[in-house]
Scaffold this motif. Structure first.
Motif, PDB file in Angstrom:
ATOM      1  N   GLY A  43       0.815  -1.199   0.000  1.00 45.93           N
ATOM      2  CA  GLY A  43       0.000   0.000   0.000  1.00 45.93           C
ATOM      3  C   GLY A  43       0.853   1.254   0.000  1.00 45.93           C
ATOM      4  N   ALA A  44       2.001   1.206   0.686  1.00 41.85           N
ATOM      5  CA  ALA A  44       2.952   2.326   0.683  1.00 41.85           C
ATOM      6  C   ALA A  44       3.794   2.322  -0.587  1.00 41.85           C
ATOM      7  N   PHE A  45       4.110   1.147  -1.106  1.00 43.78           N
ATOM      8  CA  PHE A  45       4.964   1.009  -2.285  1.00 43.78           C
ATOM      9  C   PHE A  45       4.330   1.639  -3.517  1.00 43.78           C
ATOM     10  N   PHE A  46       3.071   1.315  -3.775  1.00 42.51           N
ATOM     11  CA  PHE A  46       2.449   1.734  -5.030  1.00 42.51           C
ATOM     12  C   PHE A  46       1.902   3.164  -5.005  1.00 42.51           C
ATOM     13  N   VAL A  47       2.026   3.867  -3.887  1.00 51.12           N
ATOM     14  CA  VAL A  47       1.662   5.290  -3.889  1.00 51.12           C
ATOM     15  C   VAL A  47       2.890   6.181  -4.062  1.00 51.12           C
ATOM     16  N   LEU A  48       4.052   5.574  -4.215  1.00 52.11           N
ATOM     17  CA  LEU A  48       5.265   6.343  -4.454  1.00 52.11           C
ATOM     18  C   LEU A  48       5.279   6.899  -5.874  1.00 52.11           C
ATOM     19  N   PRO A  49       6.121   7.902  -6.143  1.00 54.24           N
ATOM     20  CA  PRO A  49       6.291   8.375  -7.527  1.00 54.24           C
ATOM     21  C   PRO A  49       6.705   7.229  -8.442  1.00 54.24           C
ATOM     22  N   PHE A  50       6.296   7.309  -9.705  1.00 52.75           N
ATOM     23  CA  PHE A  50       6.509   6.205 -10.644  1.00 52.75           C
ATOM     24  C   PHE A  50       7.972   5.792 -10.745  1.00 52.75           C
TER      25      PHE A  50
END
Length: 552
Positions: free
Chosen positions: A464-471
């Motif tokens: 959940g934290a990983f995929f909200v990071l910048p691309f």
């Protein structure tokens, strides 16, 4: 502590109670752990280089043992498949005829293994003017694994035409507290056509003069200026340099003593289904779905928490889908029968009606663990060189992307050491696993070991934290693009800032328990301690693309 906290809750899991317990525990533990480490950090930074020189165990010298290693793919794998429907012969339909070796017995390079790594490297070596022979007893057969790839990785290699399906976006469901929330990744994802990709590289090999031998290498003997390969059929071939591209077959590579790998296990089916019974859009590739409503029974729920798995789906049409149930990383690996049972439980819950199963896939990918001995007389490439991503299982795009530069490295080494094959191999290994690449792998290996150690709840919160990071940060981690230490540090801090106290606690504990050697290795992976490292810390001002939320 996390396991103890879970035991205090009821079997269905009261997340609020667990969060309260772990939040308080993490504050106490992080306070006690971090204060002495922070106090020692300046001394650690100043002494990092000296510590490396004074501790050969932690330096670049490698002493080894034989360890598993197999060619194969994005999710590079020990893979097998059961064909429910016979496949057409590839020798006449796809390859247009392999150029089999005639009387030639002396070559510049012998490549052992005809998977994606072996064929791509053979083509690049021959196109640079070398005489190349490629050994593989299964040269006439189609590649076994199903390869999923990001378009931005294979399109620069000229391989877009080798895709059988392309989706404009990929999606992720994590379940748990997020429920049915869908993470949409605006990054096109494709499925390689196994016949086309092999035909592409065989055609290049034929055009460049690669000689093929459908034989199994029985023994390998080394002299100063060449090596002699003896086949089971009794034929002998000499080559100035031998490259092992057999992946995890344990043939000619030596690996260090030490860490055992984790394993990504997957059971997949290529299925014909009744129209309208696939519950998701056909124009989206389902990268990861950790929802476990199909495991609601109390015994299954506990199993799901302790042994998390996700489904991965590649829809080709309304009536044809490749489904795969996957354990990201575990040791021991999750049995295929368990994965098969969970897959069919999911499909039953979805209401997916299977009319016919065309193919079953059984995939096992060793991830992380010990490195190959560097250097050694035989050069490794692909899985046999440890190129699989230690935290994701991805490999094929990286391997294909590295084949041209590795071929150039081999070419240079043979020119510099025309009569000394050992020194030529040492030079190639020095490029393949230089200090910068090793430190990048160390960071990913820590991530893989962490993911192996946690349960479903923490996995959901981590991703959940990983995929909200910048691309460029999450995409860079998946695609081996976080080359600079400070890029990896920013990525790690981003996960830390966006995740739960539960994950912060387990991450801190994992790092603390890794001991002095682990602290040193992890510290070097995220700090600019080498003269060639980029010293400028990334910020939205000096690296705006690195902080852009969308790929486009």
């Amino acid at each position: 502590a996390a396991k103890f906290a879970r035991e205090l809750s009821d079997p269905l899991g009261e997340s609020k109670t667990i969060d309260q317990i772990i939040s308080r525990a993490s504050i106490v533990m992080m306070y006690r752990i971090s204060l002495p480490l922070v106090a020692l950090l300046p001394a650690f930074l100043m002494s990092a280089s000296a510590f490396q020189l004074a501790n050969p165990i932690l330096g670049s010298s490698r002493a080894g043992r034989l360890q598993a290693a197999t060619a194969v793919g994005q999710r590079q794998a020990l893979a097998s498949s059961k064909r429910i429907r016979p496949l057409p012969s590839l020798s006449s339909q796809s390859f247009g005829g392999l150029r089999m070796s005639g009387g030639a017995t002396d070559f510049d390079i012998a490549v052992v293994g005809g998977g994606p790594a072996g064929l791509s490297l053979s083509a690049n070596l021959a196109e640079q003017g070398h005489s190349v022979v490629c050994f593989d007893p299964a040269l006439q057969e189609r590649f076994i694994p199903n390869y999923g790839v990001w378009l931005d990785e294979v399109e620069p290699l000229g391989l877009k035409d080798c895709l059988m399906t392309l989706w404009p976006k990929a999606t992720v469901f994590l379940g748990g507290a997020e429920g049915d929330y869908k993470h949409t990744l605006d990054r096109p994802y494709g499925r390689l056509d196994r016949g086309k990709i092999k035909d592409h590289f065989v055609s290049r090999c034929n055009g460049a003069g690669v000689q093929f031998k459908e034989q199994f290498i029985d023994t390998l003997e080394h002299a100063q200026a060449h090596s002699t390969l003896k086949t089971q059929e009794g034929e002998e071939v000499t080559a100035r340099l031998v490259v092992d591209c057999t992946g995890h077959s344990k043939r000619f590579m030596q690996f260090e003593e030490g860490k055992e790998p984790g394993f990504q296990a997957a059971y997949g089916i290529e299925a014909e289904i009744e129209p309208g019974t696939y519950p998701l859009p056909n124009d989206e590739m389902l990268l990861m779905d950790y929802r476990d409503v199909h495991m609601e029974a109390s015994a299954d729920k506990a199993e799901s928490e302790a042994v998390p798995t996700f489904i991965y789906c590649m829809p080709a049409s309304d009536t044809k889908v490749f489904f795969e149930e996957t354990s990201l990383i575990a040791n021991p690996p999750v049995p295929f029968e368990d994965l098969k049972r969970r897959l069919h439980q999911r499909l039953e819950l979805w209401g997916t009606k299977i009319k016919h199963i065309e193919e079953e896939e059984f995939c096992l990918i060793p991830m992380g663990g010990s490195m190959p001995v560097v250097p050694q007389r035989v050069v490794g490439f692909g899985g046999s060189a440890g190129l699989v991503h230690p935290a994701t299982g991805y490999m094929i795009s990286r391997t294909l992307g590295m084949s041209a530069e590795t071929a150039a490295s081999i070419s240079t080494a043979l020119k510099l050491h025309p009569e000394d094959s050992k020194r030529a191999a040492e030079a190639v290994w020095g490029e393949l696993w230089n200090d910068k690449k090793t430190r990048q792998r160390d960071f990913a290996a820590f991530g893989g070991e962490y993911l192996e150690s946690i349960g479903l709840t923490e996995l959901r919160e981590f991703f959940g934290a990983f995929f909200v990071l910048p691309f460029e940060q999450w995409g860079g981690f998946l695609s081996h693009r976080l080359v600079e230490p400070y890029q990896r540090l920013v990525f790690g801090l981003g996960v830390w800032a966006n995740t739960s106290n539960r994950v912060r606690f387990s991450l801190a504990l994992k790092g603390f328990l890794s001991g002095p050697e682990g602290w040193y290795t992890l510290g070097r992976s995220v700090l600019a301690v080498d003269k060639d490292d980029e010293k400028e810390f990334p910020t939205p001002t000096n690296q705006p693309a690195f902080f852009k939320m969308s790929k486009n």
